[in-house]
Design a protein around this motif. Sequence first.
Motif, mmCIF file in Angstrom:
data_model
loop_
_atom_site.group_PDB
_atom_site.id
_atom_site.type_symbol
_atom_site.label_atom_id
_atom_site.label_comp_id
_atom_site.label_asym_id
_atom_site.label_seq_id
_atom_site.Cartn_x
_atom_site.Cartn_y
_atom_site.Cartn_z
ATOM 1 N N THR A 2 0.833 -1.198 0.000
ATOM 2 C CA THR A 2 0.000 0.000 0.000
ATOM 3 C C THR A 2 0.864 1.243 0.000
ATOM 4 N N ARG A 300 -4.874 2.455 -6.371
ATOM 5 C CA ARG A 300 -4.919 2.662 -4.923
ATOM 6 C C ARG A 300 -5.883 3.794 -4.560
ATOM 7 N N VAL A 303 -9.534 2.901 -4.462
ATOM 8 C CA VAL A 303 -9.948 2.216 -3.239
ATOM 9 C C VAL A 303 -10.129 3.221 -2.113
ATOM 10 N N ILE A 326 -3.643 -2.794 0.248
ATOM 11 C CA ILE A 326 -3.924 -3.068 -1.161
ATOM 12 C C ILE A 326 -2.752 -3.837 -1.767
#
Length: 556
Positions: A2, A300, A303, A326
């Motif tokens: 992430t 990313r 999300v 992620i």
Amino acid sequence: MTGPADLSRDPHPAIDPITLTVIQNGLQQVCNEMDLAFSRAAFSPVISETHDRSDGIYHRDDGALIAQGEDGLPVFVGTMQDCCATVIERARNLQPGDVYIVNDPYLGGTHLMDVKFVKPFFYKGELFCWLANTGHWPDTGGAVPGGFSASATEVEQEGLRLPPVKLYKAGAIDEEILSIINSNIRIADQRIGDIKAQAAALTVGERRLTLLLDRYGADTVDRAVAEMRVRAAQQMRAKIAAVPDGVYESTAIVDSDGVVNEPLTIALTLTIRGEEAHFDFSRSSPPCQGPMNSVIATTRSSVYLAMKHIYPDVAINAGTFEPLRIADPDGTFLYAKYPRPVSGCAAEVSQRIAEAVFAAMTRAVPDHLFAAPAGTSGNFSLGGTDPKTGRGYVCYLISGGGYGGHAGGDGISNGCSTIGISKTTPIEVVEQRYPILYEEYALREGSGGAGEHRGGFGVRYKVRLRRGNARASFVMDHGRVGPQGALGGADGAPNTVLVERGGESYTPLHLSKEQGISITEGDAITVQTPGGGGYGDPAKRNPALIERDRVREYYP
């Protein structure tokens, strides 16, 4: 995996809550004023009227988000911190007044039209943070006016790609770099207005942030920033902890990549484990030939914005993202690498990613969620030369659609896209600036999916070229299937495009994607945007609401 590392353990002493709140709102206000200055000074209607831009403050060490303007596009919330991190890695010999320009999608970007300015902010001779903004330029070169090349097979066909370079050095613009940019884009004489507006917004941010630091001191503001991040992470962890542990799967469909006329699948496996949410997109379609690939920063950020939609009361900064894990979807079209084309990633694929998150979370907490919104920005570009003025133009339009129904009622109609709060450019501005006539602009009644709470309606508009010749291109989505219903609700109506050219009409092969359509005076294009999905069993809808819709002739 992430984004930025978890810095939630603050070594500094606690800051009192009143001072913390005042500083937090002060930082927010700095960003809001940058947004306002950018829009008011910009030349292009897509920025000045549509507000396709964003401004923020980022950490001096890793580019992590500190604050972002409330009127900025949510999709930029993740990409701008990735872009800042890239600039920090490459920055050399920094001076007050330096401004880096970058639009490279693979270096924390979106598509090439989203141009970022990143500026080091110094306070009393020391680097305190970075200020950055993103503005959608109407054109950055490429195969077609506007940059939305629906059948591009490599990024070079989409426009000029800029790595981080100093456009301003110690406050003075580098005329040589500017000349390179102007030599590679259309309507270059008009871009200087947007460039100066973008730089001026950062100058406004410098002035306002200096006043805040003068009042509270750099150490106190630093402590507040650290505490803000800790609290945002705690808030998001508390929200996730309230979701039942488990594995929740969902899918969302992209119509096609613009080259191969087959759908692309976004397949999400969401695992809720304690206070963390793990997102795995590894089952999604492989990289595609056309421009519907998504760079990892956009994936990313999609999300992040989806979870922020679900939990709007959680504060927004880098701490918000820490509990969201992620996995890099390497080997899929959601992790584009050079030279994959990406013009559709920010405005379209990002919304399919968000839709997949919504659908998975609906399975986890159905009463808290909603059916899918329209989920397309309706990117429509038109470029040519106006014979009346003899000047070239590039017109970029976006449009709204229906929101999904939810437990509290029907979805709203003609809402902005999932990834932004940009509004449609006023018709009067478009007709004044470009040789275009709107023959219709109306709600697309009946487009909302049926349900206990139906989806909101999309819009229907028709534009006709008044004079001269032009080339039209569009990269839209949800033409193959409409936005998903939830808990038994029906899907919303899909997007449609009809081209009237030379007395004949046709629907594009890829439904909502085509590029370089040559049109002439009198030709027209009609677009119908999707309605939102329905929520719940239609048989449970209140009879009074059914009668209301019938009387208003919303449905045939």
